[in-house]
Every structure is written in structure tokens, then in C-alpha cells.
Design an enzyme around this catalytic site. Sequence first.
Site, PDB file in Angstrom:
ATOM      1  N   ILE A 104       0.846  -1.203   0.000  1.00 51.57           N
ATOM      2  CA  ILE A 104       0.000   0.000   0.000  1.00 51.57           C
ATOM      3  C   ILE A 104       0.880   1.251   0.000  1.00 51.57           C
ATOM      4  CG2 ILE A 104      -1.895   1.210   1.172  1.00 51.57           C
ATOM      5  CD1 ILE A 104      -2.610  -1.534   2.473  1.00 51.57           C
ATOM      6  N   LEU A 113      13.224  -2.421   4.715  1.00 52.94           N
ATOM      7  CA  LEU A 113      13.367  -3.443   3.671  1.00 52.94           C
ATOM      8  C   LEU A 113      13.149  -4.862   4.201  1.00 52.94           C
ATOM      9  CD1 LEU A 113      16.448  -2.058   1.652  1.00 52.94           C
ATOM     10  CD2 LEU A 113      14.024  -1.690   1.218  1.00 52.94           C
ATOM     11  N   SER A 114      12.525  -5.000   5.382  1.00 54.44           N
ATOM     12  CA  SER A 114      12.320  -6.349   5.925  1.00 54.44           C
ATOM     13  C   SER A 114      11.235  -7.096   5.159  1.00 54.44           C
ATOM     14  CB  SER A 114      11.964  -6.273   7.416  1.00 54.44           C
ATOM     15  OG  SER A 114      10.755  -5.563   7.591  1.00 54.44           O
ATOM     16  N   ASN A 115      10.334  -6.363   4.518  1.00 54.89           N
ATOM     17  CA  ASN A 115       9.285  -7.027   3.732  1.00 54.89           C
ATOM     18  C   ASN A 115       9.040  -6.244   2.443  1.00 54.89           C
ATOM     19  OD1 ASN A 115       7.271  -8.827   3.051  1.00 54.89           O
ATOM     20  ND2 ASN A 115       5.719  -7.914   4.374  1.00 54.89           N
ATOM     21  N   SER A 128      -7.272  -0.717  10.147  1.00 51.77           N
ATOM     22  CA  SER A 128      -7.819  -1.865   9.418  1.00 51.77           C
ATOM     23  C   SER A 128      -9.233  -2.160   9.888  1.00 51.77           C
ATOM     24  CB  SER A 128      -6.922  -3.077   9.709  1.00 51.77           C
ATOM     25  OG  SER A 128      -7.562  -4.272   9.332  1.00 51.77           O
ATOM     26  N   TYR A 134      -2.340  -8.975  15.872  1.00 55.62           N
ATOM     27  CA  TYR A 134      -2.280  -7.949  14.820  1.00 55.62           C
ATOM     28  C   TYR A 134      -3.460  -6.988  14.981  1.00 55.62           C
ATOM     29  CZ  TYR A 134      -3.226  -5.873  10.274  1.00 55.62           C
ATOM     30  OH  TYR A 134      -3.536  -4.984   9.280  1.00 55.62           O
ATOM     31  N   LYS A 170      -3.774  -2.783  16.016  1.00 54.56           N
ATOM     32  CA  LYS A 170      -4.475  -1.721  15.269  1.00 54.56           C
ATOM     33  C   LYS A 170      -5.462  -1.006  16.196  1.00 54.56           C
ATOM     34  CE  LYS A 170      -2.382  -2.143  11.361  1.00 54.56           C
ATOM     35  NZ  LYS A 170      -1.436  -1.097  10.940  1.00 54.56           N
ATOM     36  N   GLY A 205     -11.367 -18.222  12.765  1.00 50.68           N
ATOM     37  CA  GLY A 205     -11.314 -16.775  12.973  1.00 50.68           C
ATOM     38  C   GLY A 205     -11.922 -15.941  11.864  1.00 50.68           C
TER      39      GLY A 205
END
Length: 345
Positions: free
Chosen positions: A15, A36-38, A128, A153, A157, A300
Site C-alpha cells: 500500500i 526493507l524487511s518485507n 484496518s 495484529y 491496530k 477466525g
Amino acid sequence: MSRQKILVTGGLGFIGSHTVAELQQAGYDVVILDDLSNSSLQVLDRIEKITAAKPMFYQINMLGKNRLKEMFSAESDIAAVIHFVAFKAVGESVKEPLKYFHNNLLSLIHLLECMEEYGIENIVFSSSATVYGDPVELPVTESTPFKKALSSYGSTKQMGEEILEKTSAAKNIKAIALRYFNPVGAHASSLIGELPLGIPNNLMPFITQTAAGLRGLLTVFGNDYDTPDGTCLRDYIHVVDLAKAHVKSCDRLLQAGMTEKYEVYNIGTGNAISVMEMIKAFEEHNQVKLNYKIGERRAGDATAVYADVKKAAQVLGWKAELGLQEMVTSAWNWQTNLMEMTTVL
Ligand code: UFG
């Protein structure tokens, strides 16, 4: 007036990269911070190909506050920050809660501390639809109550929003939290798109990788839900539309039009699309056959999650423009282009 400068943390991600391109095309200058980890540095060149402007780039992990402060000292005139940096694998977050709380919350706290110290007053936060959990009403409005998050996660948020709400109330900071529904698709140039690490968790990259032969079989997670075709309903939103919502948010923060110091918006289309509808649309618009089977429900998963998008239209002045066809064709064009590109991203 000189061009205003926006800091985009996580600006080389899915995104983030689309948002950087839209910001530059809307006339903003952009500074990207990413560890830059992902993500890949080649995304920076691709953004330059799209916009004819290379953003300033800092490779920084936000858990290290000294490097962060160095960056803020060097870039003294940042008008607003868009904060994307976060771990986002829902399943992993259930197994490794501390990893998620540590990374997602500390990066936000460090950022807000630096904003206070360096006098930066505006922030857009990447939230999110996960904050609503399995929603108590549909469509979901911004005032639909949160349910207890099902994953760490999701908790980060919810907590991130609370941190922003309280910080903006107490300090000289204005904040907009954008609650994304299900982002899919890719830039029309096919130069940037989603690059999931390993086996994708989300539906669209699993579809494109299955169509490309990288995955043998797509599993539809349950067809016995209480929905018209038995599969789950989601509100899929084209990533370019989503990116434009960030530009609108920066405009709103910087044009002094806000009546509250903290605002939240649902960012979706308002349309509920089932898993089977998505599969059929992908097959039809791309003229490809998908190898899929019906499997067990995934733990879930909510039966249905889709947005009421009136507030974003009325207050933010933003509305999704791209439909299901653009979502599935751009996602497929990106996947095929990715495999053709000689330099592997
Ligand atoms: N699905 C399949 N097969 C797959 C992958 C997904 O059938 O291989 C189904 C899921 O069961 C669900 C739908 O496709 O019904 C969408 O699943 P995604 O994983 O793509 O998206 P989610 O709605 O589960 O996840 C989204 C965001 C997360 C967020 C979560 C919870 O991607 O960031 O919503 O709100 F945390």
C-alpha cells in the site's frame, strides 16, 4: 507555494508504494522510510519510472530511535507523516504476540515522540477493518463498536488508534486513521504490486499465484456460511483507490479543514463480494481457469465484513472509483509482469 513534504513510513510496501506514487502525482514531495524487511529497494526505481521523480529514501528500522531522530533532523520540513510500518501476518501474530506488540506499537510510539520533538503536527495512520472483529452490524460504520480482536495484529491496530486518539487530544498533533477493508489489485503500469513473502495468506495473491502455476490448488475456506453462495463476504478495495484516500487525508490535514483533532474513516467500496464471486470474476475477466476446491472453514474468519462508506464520501471527499474488473485484471497483469521481469524484485 513550495511543494509540501510527506514522510511515508513503510513506503516501499504494497500500500505504501502505491501511496507514494499517488502523492507524487498529486504534487507532494515524498520521503520514504523503510527497513526493507518485507520490501525491495527496486520498488524505489519502479516508483521513479511511474512518476518521473525519485523519492528520498532512508533505510531505517523504527525500533532504533537514534536513527529515526537523525532522519528527522536531516528532513526538517516534513508537513505530515503517513505511517504504514507494521507486521501484518494475522496468523503469525497469534503465535508471536510479543513480536507484534513490540514492533507495531513501539514504532508508532517512537514516531509520535519524534513528531512531538520535531514539531510535526499531522499523521495518517494505517488502520484496518480488523478493529471491528466479527462486526456486530452490517454495513460497518465508523461508530460500530469494536469487538475483542481475534489476533494480536488486530489488537495492535485497536491500540494504535487509541494511542493516536489520546496523543492528539493531549498534544499539538492531528491524526486521521484509515480503516482499510480488503486491499487488492495493483498499479495500472504493472510496475508495482503486492509481493507476499512465502505462501500468501490472503485471497488475491493466492488466486494470482495459483493461476500462474506457482501454487497447485486454491482452497475456498468454507461454503457453508450464511451468505447467498455460502462463501464469506468481504469489501475488496483497489489499492490505487486506497492510495488516493491517503492523498485526500493529507490534503485534509494540511488545508486546516479538520473540525476534530482525530478522525477515522472506513476505506472500502461498500460492496460485499463473496469468495466464489471473486474467483469467477478473476476467471472471466482474465480468461484463465483457476484450480480450486472447497475446503474447511479457516479459524477466525467472519462471515461478512463490508463498509458503510458515506463518511469518507461526505467528509473526506473520497470514493472508490475502480471496480471488481479492474481489481482482478490489474492483479493478474502484475503477477504475469512480475514473472516476465528479468530482474526479480
Ligand atoms: N480465503 C480463501 N482461501 C484462501 C485465502 C482466503 O477462501 O486461500 C477467503 C477467506 O476465508 C476470506 C476471504 O477469502 O473469506 C478473504 O480472506 P483474506 O485472507 O484475503 O482477507 P481477510 O478478510 O481474512 O483479512 C483481512 C486483511 C487483514 C485483516 C483481516 C481481518 O487482509 O489484514 O481482514 O479483518 F486483519
